[in-house]
Scaffold this motif. Structure first.
Motif, short mmCIF file in Angstrom:
data_model
loop_
_atom_site.label_atom_id
_atom_site.label_comp_id
_atom_site.label_asym_id
_atom_site.label_seq_id
_atom_site.Cartn_x
_atom_site.Cartn_y
_atom_site.Cartn_z
N GLY A 69 0.80 -1.22 0.00
CA GLY A 69 0.00 0.00 0.00
C GLY A 69 0.83 1.26 0.00
O GLY A 69 0.29 2.36 0.19
N GLU B 138 -7.60 -1.40 3.58
CA GLU B 138 -6.16 -1.20 3.74
C GLU B 138 -5.70 -1.41 5.19
O GLU B 138 -4.71 -2.09 5.44
CB GLU B 138 -5.75 0.19 3.25
N LYS C 6 -7.42 -2.07 -1.53
CA LYS C 6 -7.90 -0.71 -1.69
C LYS C 6 -9.06 -0.40 -0.73
O LYS C 6 -9.17 0.69 -0.19
CB LYS C 6 -8.35 -0.50 -3.14
N LYS D 299 -0.07 3.29 -4.92
CA LYS D 299 -1.44 2.97 -5.34
C LYS D 299 -1.41 2.56 -6.80
O LYS D 299 -0.82 3.26 -7.65
CB LYS D 299 -2.36 4.18 -5.15
#
Length: 283
Positions: free
Chosen positions: A48, A68, A65, A51
């Protein structure tokens, strides 16, 4: 455990393109490729830190997404970057960052420090590169993750600790519920413990399969050059001519037949990577 679907990411002039891979629970996946191939960029996407421009990433069935914080709670990592506080001691760092993980266990961290010959009351900045990576590994294990993501740690370990490190990895997956993604250029380690291999080249996944399938898909053939020239060209990944003969990595199947006067062997992961990269550069 990990499922990456059609993920792309542009980073300056470099781009990861249509990355697809899948790693089930209970296995070690080796992530290989030359320097600059995109291994670290992919790891940053899984953590993460980047992106994705397109595509989806799932960790333990959860969309990164959309979940997270929950996903990151289940990941332990070791990176080449120094993301911890250099002015704090090892235990100070572990306690400070451990509060972000629901399963952080202070006593487990101290036990790993003892096992790895680390001094928990010594400041991080006073440790060598290898010791800092051992600290990251101890901290990653101390919050009981479901997934370990490790970016080139073994290059900075002495041979004695590399053996201990490999033992820890096999212990980690013993329950069949946890997995490891290990990026490394020391492919001899993966010849021993890798269950799956993902090979990235120029930002694209060109091989992603289990170790047995990989081993059965190629053969290293060596002998007189004219003998190797008899092999169908569409079977040869790359042929290298030497002073006393030639070697070629060839596509292999159960029906493959070789001249008796050539030597045929199962290639190592390093040999597969070397010949595939060489073949691409000469297209």
């Amino acid at each position: 455990m990990i499922r990456v679907e059609n993920v792309s990411k542009k980073l300056g002039s470099f781009k990861l393109t249509d990355i697809n891979l899948s790693i089930p629970k209970g296995y070690i996946c080796g992530l290989i490729g030359e320097n600059g191939a995109g291994k670290t960029s992919l790891i940053h996407l899984l953590l993460g830190l980047y992106k994705a421009d397109a595509g989806e990433i799932f960790i333990d069935g959860k969309n990164l997404k959309e979940n997270e914080q929950v996903v990151k709670d289940d990941i332990g990592w070791v990176l080449s970057e120094e993301l911890f506080d250099r002015q704090l001691t090892l235990i100070g760092n572990a306690d400070a960052y451990g509060k972000y993980y629901s399963n952080y266990d202070r006593q487990a961290f101290l036990a790993y420090c003892e096992r790895f010959n680390l001094q928990p009351d010594k400041k991080l900045k006073a440790h060598s590169k290898g010791e800092k990576l051992k600290f990251q590994f101890a901290f990653a294990l101390s919050h009981n993750p479901k997934l370990l993501i490790l970016d080139e740690p073994t290059a900075n370990f002495d041979p004695e600790f590399r053996s201990e490190f490999m033992k820890c990895l096999t212990e980690f997956i013993e329950d069949g519920e946890r997995s490891i993604l290990l990026a490394t250029h020391l492919t001899s380690d993966l010849d021993r413990i890798g269950d799956y291999i993902t090979f990235i080249h120029k930002g694209k996944v060109i091989i992603s399969t289990d170790r047995e399938t990989l081993s059965n898909s190629y053969r290293l053939v060596s002998g007189e050059d004219y003998k190797l020239n008899l092999i169908a060209k569409d079977k040869i990944i790359y042929k290298e001519k030497g002073e006393y003969g030639s070697k070629a990595l060839v596509k292999h199947s159960r029906l493959s037949v070789y001249d008796r006067e050539v030597t045929v062997s199962e290639p190592t992961i390093e040999e597969i990577m070397y010949f595939v990269i060489k073949g691409d550069s000469h297209v």
